[in-house]
Motif scaffolding. Structure first.
Motif, mmCIF file in Angstrom:
data_model
loop_
_atom_site.group_PDB
_atom_site.id
_atom_site.type_symbol
_atom_site.label_atom_id
_atom_site.label_comp_id
_atom_site.label_asym_id
_atom_site.label_seq_id
_atom_site.Cartn_x
_atom_site.Cartn_y
_atom_site.Cartn_z
ATOM 1 N N ILE A 63 0.763 -1.395 0.050
ATOM 2 C CA ILE A 63 -0.106 0.048 -0.074
ATOM 3 C C ILE A 63 0.857 1.156 -0.013
ATOM 4 N N GLY A 64 0.266 2.388 -0.716
ATOM 5 C CA GLY A 64 1.102 3.516 -0.632
ATOM 6 C C GLY A 64 0.522 4.488 -1.680
ATOM 7 N N PRO A 65 1.186 5.733 -1.880
ATOM 8 C CA PRO A 65 0.916 6.615 -2.941
ATOM 9 C C PRO A 65 0.681 6.106 -4.363
ATOM 10 N N ALA A 66 -0.405 6.233 -5.136
ATOM 11 C CA ALA A 66 -0.543 5.748 -6.113
ATOM 12 C C ALA A 66 0.842 6.197 -7.047
ATOM 13 N N GLU A 67 0.941 7.186 -7.200
ATOM 14 C CA GLU A 67 2.000 7.927 -7.857
ATOM 15 C C GLU A 67 3.443 7.256 -7.860
ATOM 16 N N TYR A 68 3.908 7.229 -6.387
ATOM 17 C CA TYR A 68 4.867 6.348 -6.315
ATOM 18 C C TYR A 68 5.053 4.978 -6.640
ATOM 19 N N LEU A 69 4.104 4.282 -6.327
ATOM 20 C CA LEU A 69 3.917 2.946 -6.621
ATOM 21 C C LEU A 69 3.839 2.749 -8.165
ATOM 22 N N SER A 70 3.369 3.643 -8.837
ATOM 23 C CA SER A 70 3.258 3.522 -10.350
ATOM 24 C C SER A 70 4.397 3.780 -11.095
ATOM 25 N N ALA A 71 5.239 4.766 -10.592
ATOM 26 C CA ALA A 71 6.362 5.315 -11.280
ATOM 27 C C ALA A 71 7.669 4.458 -10.714
ATOM 28 N N ARG A 72 7.734 4.120 -9.518
ATOM 29 C CA ARG A 72 9.112 3.525 -8.841
ATOM 30 C C ARG A 72 9.006 2.135 -8.421
ATOM 31 N N LEU A 73 7.901 1.715 -7.821
ATOM 32 C CA LEU A 73 7.954 0.280 -7.304
ATOM 33 C C LEU A 73 7.355 -0.743 -8.487
ATOM 34 N N ALA A 74 6.306 -0.358 -9.268
ATOM 35 C CA ALA A 74 5.793 -1.043 -10.202
ATOM 36 C C ALA A 74 6.684 -1.976 -10.943
ATOM 37 N N PRO A 75 7.733 -1.090 -11.458
ATOM 38 C CA PRO A 75 8.623 -1.486 -12.419
ATOM 39 C C PRO A 75 9.415 -2.757 -11.748
ATOM 40 N N LEU A 76 9.513 -2.769 -10.535
ATOM 41 C CA LEU A 76 10.418 -3.656 -9.628
ATOM 42 C C LEU A 76 9.823 -5.064 -9.389
ATOM 43 N N LEU A 77 8.660 -5.182 -9.593
ATOM 44 C CA LEU A 77 7.825 -6.387 -9.325
ATOM 45 C C LEU A 77 7.814 -7.358 -10.300
ATOM 46 N N MET A 78 8.262 -6.935 -11.537
ATOM 47 C CA MET A 78 8.153 -8.207 -12.454
ATOM 48 C C MET A 78 9.106 -9.186 -12.140
ATOM 49 N N PRO A 79 10.345 -9.062 -11.576
ATOM 50 C CA PRO A 79 11.107 -10.277 -11.789
ATOM 51 C C PRO A 79 10.886 -10.838 -10.255
ATOM 52 N N LEU A 80 9.798 -10.466 -9.424
ATOM 53 C CA LEU A 80 9.431 -11.092 -8.103
ATOM 54 C C LEU A 80 8.115 -11.850 -8.545
ATOM 55 N N VAL A 81 7.412 -11.425 -9.494
ATOM 56 C CA VAL A 81 6.159 -11.898 -9.897
ATOM 57 C C VAL A 81 6.841 -13.449 -10.698
ATOM 58 N N ALA A 82 7.927 -13.202 -11.575
ATOM 59 C CA ALA A 82 8.327 -14.133 -12.383
ATOM 60 C C ALA A 82 8.959 -15.159 -11.372
ATOM 61 N N GLU A 83 9.295 -14.973 -10.206
ATOM 62 C CA GLU A 83 9.504 -16.046 -9.270
ATOM 63 C C GLU A 83 8.466 -16.886 -8.383
ATOM 64 N N GLY A 84 7.329 -16.364 -8.812
ATOM 65 C CA GLY A 84 5.999 -16.909 -8.444
ATOM 66 C C GLY A 84 5.373 -16.300 -7.394
ATOM 67 N N LEU A 85 5.635 -15.134 -6.986
ATOM 68 C CA LEU A 85 4.996 -14.321 -6.026
ATOM 69 C C LEU A 85 3.822 -13.524 -6.584
ATOM 70 N N ARG A 86 2.854 -13.275 -6.042
ATOM 71 C CA ARG A 86 1.712 -12.503 -6.215
ATOM 72 C C ARG A 86 1.617 -11.315 -5.444
ATOM 73 N N PHE A 87 0.890 -10.146 -5.922
ATOM 74 C CA PHE A 87 0.791 -9.008 -5.386
ATOM 75 C C PHE A 87 -0.527 -8.501 -5.348
ATOM 76 N N ARG A 88 -1.081 -8.043 -4.243
ATOM 77 C CA ARG A 88 -2.246 -6.995 -4.049
ATOM 78 C C ARG A 88 -1.657 -5.709 -3.730
ATOM 79 N N ILE A 89 -2.134 -4.876 -4.575
ATOM 80 C CA ILE A 89 -1.504 -3.349 -4.253
ATOM 81 C C ILE A 89 -2.837 -2.349 -4.095
#
Length: 311
Positions: free
Chosen positions: A102-128
């Protein structure tokens, strides 16, 4: 002997969660157990100590002085044990499951969202989830969020946290609007005569900018408000008015000339951003894994904990 030690550990863990949550029900939910089971752990611990640890109230529980003493005595060690166990499992196991952010939509979109791809590839799921300061901390307190991003300084007695990065607030406008300044440092009066764009009527970014740069309060009403900085970015690019935005959000628009930073006598204020977690969440290897990967990706190799660890 080992069974007895494990039993004591579980009882202490339940006690500490009740102490932090202020509620048997909420603590049981965070621990993934039933309320009767949590109550049984507490009763067993109180019987062993020979004194009550909480006063039952209509809404939640109130710690006794004995509970305060016990929490301060065990919290740091218990948190360290659980975090160490979580980190060890994260290294040795294949990490799966769901992590709630959870966090500000703008920061999650611009900074954190691009970092989740390799974690999803490992098998993790995210609920934002997104939200303001109140919703962010409500999510942590209610156990609905494992990790949060916020610009407000967390209470070190209640949360674990680490520095993420520092954002600088920038005064920006479209080139045609900026040209009215004729290259001179702008003043508060100059800005008051032009249309402004704000997050809401309280102007939460503009107010601290004016206080820091001009030593005054903004004396105008926004031409447009939107509770999403990305909308303000689009309005500013269209020439609707000037606004204050964090540097990470307007960097591309500045680099391509869609926006210009207005000249001022001093730069805008810096805001520190934090990654925050509910301490109980660190018993889950997936949360430890995601926390550490995000901190490493943003530029911090290890988390920085601060303050009194008890709550």
């Amino acid at each position: 002997m080992a069974v007895g030690l494990m039993s004591h550990f579980l009882h202490l863990r339940t006690f500490l969660e009740i102490y932090r949550a202020g509620s048997l029900t909420r603590a049981a939910e965070r621990l993934g157990m039933t309320q009767p089971a949590a109550s049984g752990h507490l009763s067993a611990l109180e019987a062993m100590l020979g004194k009550p640890l909480f006063l039952r109230q209509a809404r939640g529980v109130k710690p006794t002085p004995a509970a305060d003493d016990l929490a301060h005595a065990i919290a740091a060690s218990l948190d360290h044990i659980e975090a160490t166990m979580g980190a060890a499992r994260a290294r040795s196991d294949r990490i799966t499951g769901t992590v709630h952010l959870i966090g500000p939509a703008e920061y999650l979109s611009a900074r954190l969202a691009p970092l989740l791809m390799p974690l999803v590839a490992e098998g993790l799921r995210f609920r934002i989830q997104t939200g303001n300061r109140e919703r962010i901390y409500a999510g942590l307190d209610g156990g609905h969020a494992d990790l949060a991003v916020t610009a407000s300084t967390p209470d070190p007695q209640r949360y674990g946290f680490a520095d993420l990065e520092t954002e600088r607030q920038m005064l920006v406008a479209a080139p045609d609007l900026a040209a009215r300044a004729k290259g001179r440092s702008v003043t508060a009066d100059f800005l008051s005569a032009l249309p402004s764009l704000a997050y809401d009527e309280t102007q939460p970014l503009i107010r601290p900018y004016f206080a820091h740069v001009f030593g005054t309060r903004p004396d105008m009403q926004a031409a447009a408000t939107a509770p999403d900085l990305r909308i303000l970015l689009g309005l500013a690019e269209a020439g609707t008015g000037w606004t204050v935005l964090p540097d990470y959000l307007c960097a591309d628009a500045l680099a391509t000339g869609r926006l210009v930073e207005l000249p001022t006598v001093k730069p805008g204020p810096d805001n520190r951003l934090y990654l925050v977690w509910n301490k109980a969440a660190l018993r889950h290897p997936r949360v430890v894994h995601v926390r550490d990967r995000l901190l490493q990706a943003i530029g911090r190799a290890s988390p920085v904990r601060a303050g009194d660890p008890a709550r």
